[in-house]
Design an enzyme around this catalytic site. Structure first.
Site, PDB file in Angstrom:
ATOM      1  N   ALA A  36       0.838  -1.100   0.100  1.00 44.66           N
ATOM      2  CA  ALA A  36       0.102   0.003   0.131  1.00 44.66           C
ATOM      3  C   ALA A  36       0.835   1.321   0.123  1.00 44.66           C
ATOM      4  N   ASP A  58       5.113  -2.899  11.758  1.00 45.62           N
ATOM      5  CA  ASP A  58       4.821  -4.336  11.267  1.00 45.62           C
ATOM      6  C   ASP A  58       3.954  -4.811  12.281  1.00 45.62           C
ATOM      7  N   PHE A  80      -6.696  -6.143   9.253  1.00 42.88           N
ATOM      8  CA  PHE A  80      -6.836  -6.309   7.942  1.00 42.88           C
ATOM      9  C   PHE A  80      -5.349  -6.731   7.487  1.00 42.88           C
ATOM     10  N   ALA A  81      -4.183  -6.480   8.297  1.00 39.88           N
ATOM     11  CA  ALA A  81      -2.862  -6.680   7.934  1.00 39.88           C
ATOM     12  C   ALA A  81      -2.617  -8.347   7.522  1.00 39.88           C
ATOM     13  N   GLY A  82      -1.845  -8.349   6.299  1.00 35.60           N
ATOM     14  CA  GLY A  82      -1.530  -9.711   5.892  1.00 35.60           C
ATOM     15  C   GLY A  82      -1.142  -9.871   4.454  1.00 35.60           C
ATOM     16  N   ASN A  99       3.969 -13.812   8.450  1.00 36.66           N
ATOM     17  CA  ASN A  99       3.246 -12.671   8.492  1.00 36.66           C
ATOM     18  C   ASN A  99       1.711 -12.788   9.015  1.00 36.66           C
ATOM     19  N   SER A 124     -12.186 -15.118   5.140  1.00 31.92           N
ATOM     20  CA  SER A 124     -12.290 -15.304   3.947  1.00 31.92           C
ATOM     21  C   SER A 124     -13.227 -16.535   3.454  1.00 31.92           C
ATOM     22  N   TYR A 149      -1.956 -19.417   1.727  1.00 38.79           N
ATOM     23  CA  TYR A 149      -3.021 -18.223   2.165  1.00 38.79           C
ATOM     24  C   TYR A 149      -4.315 -18.818   2.863  1.00 38.79           C
ATOM     25  N   LYS A 153      -5.682 -18.159   6.978  1.00 41.31           N
ATOM     26  CA  LYS A 153      -6.744 -17.719   7.541  1.00 41.31           C
ATOM     27  C   LYS A 153      -7.710 -18.571   8.519  1.00 41.31           C
ATOM     28  N   LEU A 200     -10.155 -11.196 -10.631  1.00 42.50           N
ATOM     29  CA  LEU A 200     -10.879 -10.755 -11.954  1.00 42.50           C
ATOM     30  C   LEU A 200     -11.042  -9.382 -11.982  1.00 42.50           C
ATOM     31  N   ARG A 231     -19.173 -16.370  -8.626  1.00 50.54           N
ATOM     32  CA  ARG A 231     -18.697 -15.855  -7.336  1.00 50.54           C
ATOM     33  C   ARG A 231     -19.699 -14.708  -6.817  1.00 50.54           C
TER      34      ARG A 231
HETATM   35  P1  NAD Z   1      -4.246  -5.172   0.865  1.00 48.25           P
HETATM   36  O1  NAD Z   1      -3.043  -5.952   0.606  1.00 48.25           O
HETATM   37  O2  NAD Z   1      -4.667  -4.157   0.118  1.00 48.25           O
HETATM   38  O3  NAD Z   1      -4.095  -4.796   2.420  1.00 48.25           O
HETATM   39  C1  NAD Z   1      -3.560  -5.591   3.436  1.00 48.25           C
HETATM   40  C2  NAD Z   1      -2.561  -4.399   4.130  1.00 48.25           C
HETATM   41  O4  NAD Z   1      -1.685  -4.898   4.966  1.00 48.25           O
HETATM   42  C3  NAD Z   1      -1.631  -3.686   3.182  1.00 48.25           C
HETATM   43  O5  NAD Z   1      -1.678  -2.152   3.247  1.00 48.25           O
HETATM   44  C4  NAD Z   1      -0.370  -4.113   3.593  1.00 48.25           C
HETATM   45  O6  NAD Z   1       0.912  -3.051   3.287  1.00 48.25           O
HETATM   46  C5  NAD Z   1      -0.636  -4.565   4.877  1.00 48.25           C
HETATM   47  N1  NAD Z   1       0.472  -5.563   5.543  1.00 48.25           N
HETATM   48  C6  NAD Z   1       0.738  -6.484   4.961  1.00 48.25           C
HETATM   49  N2  NAD Z   1       1.558  -7.112   6.105  1.00 48.25           N
HETATM   50  C7  NAD Z   1       1.467  -6.530   6.761  1.00 48.25           C
HETATM   51  C8  NAD Z   1       2.349  -6.726   8.146  1.00 48.25           C
HETATM   52  N3  NAD Z   1       3.170  -7.556   8.391  1.00 48.25           N
HETATM   53  N4  NAD Z   1       2.470  -5.507   8.902  1.00 48.25           N
HETATM   54  C9  NAD Z   1       1.760  -4.514   8.769  1.00 48.25           C
HETATM   55  N5  NAD Z   1       0.948  -4.232   7.714  1.00 48.25           N
HETATM   56  C10 NAD Z   1       1.087  -5.220   6.808  1.00 48.25           C
HETATM   57  O7  NAD Z   1      -5.402  -6.326   1.019  1.00 48.25           O
HETATM   58  P2  NAD Z   1      -7.002  -6.236   1.302  1.00 48.25           P
HETATM   59  O8  NAD Z   1      -7.599  -6.621  -0.173  1.00 48.25           O
HETATM   60  O9  NAD Z   1      -7.565  -4.512   1.693  1.00 48.25           O
HETATM   61  O10 NAD Z   1      -7.240  -7.205   2.192  1.00 48.25           O
HETATM   62  C11 NAD Z   1      -7.562  -6.822   3.694  1.00 48.25           C
HETATM   63  C12 NAD Z   1      -7.630  -8.195   4.298  1.00 48.25           C
HETATM   64  O11 NAD Z   1      -8.939  -9.111   3.906  1.00 48.25           O
HETATM   65  C13 NAD Z   1      -6.425  -9.353   4.401  1.00 48.25           C
HETATM   66  O12 NAD Z   1      -6.142  -9.943   5.297  1.00 48.25           O
HETATM   67  C14 NAD Z   1      -6.968 -10.261   3.228  1.00 48.25           C
HETATM   68  O13 NAD Z   1      -6.533 -11.531   3.418  1.00 48.25           O
HETATM   69  C15 NAD Z   1      -8.424 -10.248   3.754  1.00 48.25           C
HETATM   70  N6  NAD Z   1      -9.207 -10.759   2.449  1.00 48.25           N
HETATM   71  C16 NAD Z   1      -9.212 -10.219   1.355  1.00 48.25           C
HETATM   72  C17 NAD Z   1      -9.981 -10.514   0.154  1.00 48.25           C
HETATM   73  C18 NAD Z   1      -9.939  -9.734  -1.304  1.00 48.25           C
HETATM   74  O14 NAD Z   1     -10.165 -10.436  -2.183  1.00 48.25           O
HETATM   75  N7  NAD Z   1      -9.383  -8.500  -1.247  1.00 48.25           N
HETATM   76  C19 NAD Z   1     -10.888 -11.709   0.396  1.00 48.25           C
HETATM   77  C20 NAD Z   1     -10.847 -12.277   1.741  1.00 48.25           C
HETATM   78  C21 NAD Z   1      -9.936 -11.900   2.543  1.00 48.25           C
HETATM   79  N1  UFG Z   2     -10.812 -15.120 -12.954  1.00 47.40           N
HETATM   80  C1  UFG Z   2     -10.552 -15.492 -14.466  1.00 47.40           C
HETATM   81  N2  UFG Z   2      -9.384 -14.389 -14.875  1.00 47.40           N
HETATM   82  C2  UFG Z   2      -8.773 -13.937 -14.221  1.00 47.40           C
HETATM   83  C3  UFG Z   2      -8.902 -14.137 -12.633  1.00 47.40           C
HETATM   84  C4  UFG Z   2      -9.877 -14.584 -12.213  1.00 47.40           C
HETATM   85  O1  UFG Z   2     -11.297 -16.017 -15.273  1.00 47.40           O
HETATM   86  O2  UFG Z   2      -7.804 -13.176 -14.829  1.00 47.40           O
HETATM   87  C5  UFG Z   2     -11.931 -16.062 -12.715  1.00 47.40           C
HETATM   88  C6  UFG Z   2     -11.685 -17.240 -11.551  1.00 47.40           C
HETATM   89  O3  UFG Z   2     -11.364 -18.416 -12.320  1.00 47.40           O
HETATM   90  C7  UFG Z   2     -12.913 -17.070 -10.710  1.00 47.40           C
HETATM   91  C8  UFG Z   2     -13.431 -15.672 -10.656  1.00 47.40           C
HETATM   92  O4  UFG Z   2     -12.622 -15.179 -11.980  1.00 47.40           O
HETATM   93  O5  UFG Z   2     -13.902 -17.836 -11.335  1.00 47.40           O
HETATM   94  C9  UFG Z   2     -12.936 -14.889  -9.413  1.00 47.40           C
HETATM   95  O6  UFG Z   2     -11.608 -14.965  -9.179  1.00 47.40           O
HETATM   96  P1  UFG Z   2     -10.857 -13.979  -8.256  1.00 47.40           P
HETATM   97  O7  UFG Z   2      -9.300 -14.463  -8.521  1.00 47.40           O
HETATM   98  O8  UFG Z   2     -11.126 -12.789  -8.262  1.00 47.40           O
HETATM   99  O9  UFG Z   2     -11.197 -14.500  -6.856  1.00 47.40           O
HETATM  100  P2  UFG Z   2     -11.426 -16.021  -6.412  1.00 47.40           P
HETATM  101  O10 UFG Z   2     -12.714 -16.449  -5.920  1.00 47.40           O
HETATM  102  O11 UFG Z   2     -10.379 -16.907  -6.631  1.00 47.40           O
HETATM  103  O12 UFG Z   2     -10.687 -15.568  -4.642  1.00 47.40           O
HETATM  104  C10 UFG Z   2     -11.015 -14.301  -4.053  1.00 47.40           C
HETATM  105  C11 UFG Z   2      -9.978 -13.762  -3.148  1.00 47.40           C
HETATM  106  C12 UFG Z   2      -9.290 -14.703  -2.011  1.00 47.40           C
HETATM  107  C13 UFG Z   2     -10.475 -15.118  -1.092  1.00 47.40           C
HETATM  108  C14 UFG Z   2     -11.663 -15.938  -2.186  1.00 47.40           C
HETATM  109  C15 UFG Z   2     -12.883 -16.064  -1.024  1.00 47.40           C
HETATM  110  O13 UFG Z   2      -8.814 -13.621  -4.004  1.00 47.40           O
HETATM  111  O14 UFG Z   2      -8.498 -14.067  -1.267  1.00 47.40           O
HETATM  112  O15 UFG Z   2     -12.057 -14.794  -3.103  1.00 47.40           O
HETATM  113  O16 UFG Z   2     -13.945 -16.583  -1.950  1.00 47.40           O
HETATM  114  F1  UFG Z   2     -10.056 -16.266  -0.484  1.00 47.40           F
END
Ligand code: NAD
Ligand code: UFG
Length: 338
Positions: A36, A58, A80-82, A99, A124, A149, A153, A200, A231
């Site tokens: 970020a 961190d 959220f961090a991860g 992490n 997730s 990953y 979780k 996607l 999805r």
């Molecule tokens: P993101 O990467 O934009 O945000 C995560 C933030 O955590 C970043 O700003 C990064 O710099 C920070 N970070 C990472 N490791 C760290 C550490 N060790 N110490 C401090 N900061 C750290 O991701 P996001 O999409 O905003 O996701 C937020 C949370 O939601 C994550 O835990 C992610 O696994 C979870 N999640 C996201 C999705 C998705 O599709 N975006 C789906 C399910 C769950």
């Molecule tokens: N897809 C494509 N082309 C791409 C990317 C994705 O066809 O370039 C398809 C995938 O096959 C899937 C759909 O679009 O059918 C969604 O894929 P995403 O990668 O956007 O999302 P996922 O459902 O695979 O995973 C997301 C997050 C994970 C989380 C999960 C929970 O990335 O962190 O949702 O359902 F765990």
């Protein structure tokens, strides 16, 4: 209330910071900026006219965490961090366990030392076992995730449950997100993945602005209505409001609560492409290619528990998701970098 957002500079965290500020809370963002930039925080401050305390740190750093809790009157943490790249986690499992799991242990120890025991965790839908029965309710069995990953979780869900069992004065929410997408309606903040997107929606919008040539649709032979994966795509502003609702709900409950944050509707990849074309007025070049390993055919949420217990439901539909995602991408073709 003052709320600490670990990872608050990222995609979901920045939108949640905005919602919390607008609801009258004070926000402290704690982020190591590994995925970020500070620009997201500046933009949230500009959009709200309110300031955010930012700590560059961190979650594995005990001392900086302790200093942060000592300096600010933090009452709750949204964690959220991860690291979140599924494919990368297969090649770098130790980085993900360190992490995500190690970082959560250190965070919880720092919280306990500061007597802060209200925690909302970003889990997730990936923790659910593969199933043909949709929608998925919170009571559906969890599985053996196909990648580190997802395993991280599930491990965090378990360790938080064990913690609360041992120390019943903790209040913990496990929020199982489905597919967070979209952006704030202003187009000022949004998703800004480093490198080629794994997900996607950012892939589609980056093809739309010409940063990438074509979309690969992973699999056209799934047992779904048009053969492509289905999805539950939830607008990030709805998701952000879900965190506010979870924080409120935790005030009245101790224990561990699990809530799905989704919409209850599934869309296929081809339906997402059509929606993008409607929102942008541009054709989206794509090819249907082989399935991506580890993907399930369909996944969408049963949201009744969240609706009943949080008084929350997603309100933005697919066309709004695409309109906002496209506004963010077309106004910021290089994300926060340009
Ligand atoms: P993101 O990467 O934009 O945000 C995560 C933030 O955590 C970043 O700003 C990064 O710099 C920070 N970070 C990472 N490791 C760290 C550490 N060790 N110490 C401090 N900061 C750290 O991701 P996001 O999409 O905003 O996701 C937020 C949370 O939601 C994550 O835990 C992610 O696994 C979870 N999640 C996201 C999705 C998705 O599709 N975006 C789906 C399910 C769950
Ligand atoms: N897809 C494509 N082309 C791409 C990317 C994705 O066809 O370039 C398809 C995938 O096959 C899937 C759909 O679009 O059918 C969604 O894929 P995403 O990668 O956007 O999302 P996922 O459902 O695979 O995973 C997301 C997050 C994970 C989380 C999960 C929970 O990335 O962190 O949702 O359902 F765990």
């Amino acid at each position: 209330m003052t709320v600490l957002l670990t990872g608050g500079a990222g995609f979901i965290g920045s939108h949640t910071a905005l919602v919390l500020l607008e609801a009258g809370h004070e926000v402290v963002i704690y982020d190591n900026l590994s995925n970020a930039s500070r620009e997201s925080i500046r933009r949230v401050e500009r959009l709200t006219g309110l300031s955010i305390v930012f700590v560059e740190g961190d979650i594995r750093d005990t001392k900086t965490l302790a200093d942060t809790f000592a300096t600010h009157n933090i009452e709750a943490v949204i964690h959220f961090a991860g690291l979140k790249a599924v494919g990368e986690s297969v090649s770098l499992p130790m980085a993900y366990y360190d992490n995500n799991v190690g970082g959560t242990v250190t965070l919880c120890q720092a919280m306990a030392a500061a007597d802060v025991k209200t925690l909302v965790f970003s889990s997730s839908a990936t923790v659910y076992a593969e199933s043909r029965d949709m929608p998925l309710a919170e009571s559906a069995p969890t599985g053996r995730p196909t990648n580190p990953y997802g395993t991280s979780k599930l491990m965090i869900e378990w360790l938080l449950t064990d913690l609360q069992r041992a120390e019943p004065d903790w209040s913990i929410a496990l929020l199982r997100y489905f597919n967070p997408v979209g952006a704030h309606f202003s187009g000022q903040i949004g998703e800004d993945p480093a490198g080629a997107p794994n997900n996607l929606l950012p892939y589609i919008t980056q093809v739309g602005v010409g940063r990438l040539p074509r979309l690969s649709v992973y699999g056209g032979d799934y047992p779904t209505r048009d053969g492509t994966g289905v999805r539950d795509y939830i607008h990030v502003m709805d998701l952000a409001r879900g965190h506010l609702a979870a924080l409120d709900a935790l005030k009245a409950r101790q224990g561990v609560q699990t809530w799905n944050l989704g919409t209850g509707h599934g869309y296929s990849v081809l339906e997402m492409i059509e929606a993008f074309e409607r929102a942008s007025g541009r054709p989206l070049p794509y090819d249907i290619v082989a399935r991506r390993p580890g993907d399930v055919a369909e996944c969408w949420a049963n949201v009744e528990k969240a609706e009943r217990e949080l008084g929350w439901r997603a309100s933005h539909g697919l066309d709004e998701i695409m309109r906002d995602a496209w506004r963010w991408q077309s106004d910021n073709p290089q994300g926060y970098r340009g």
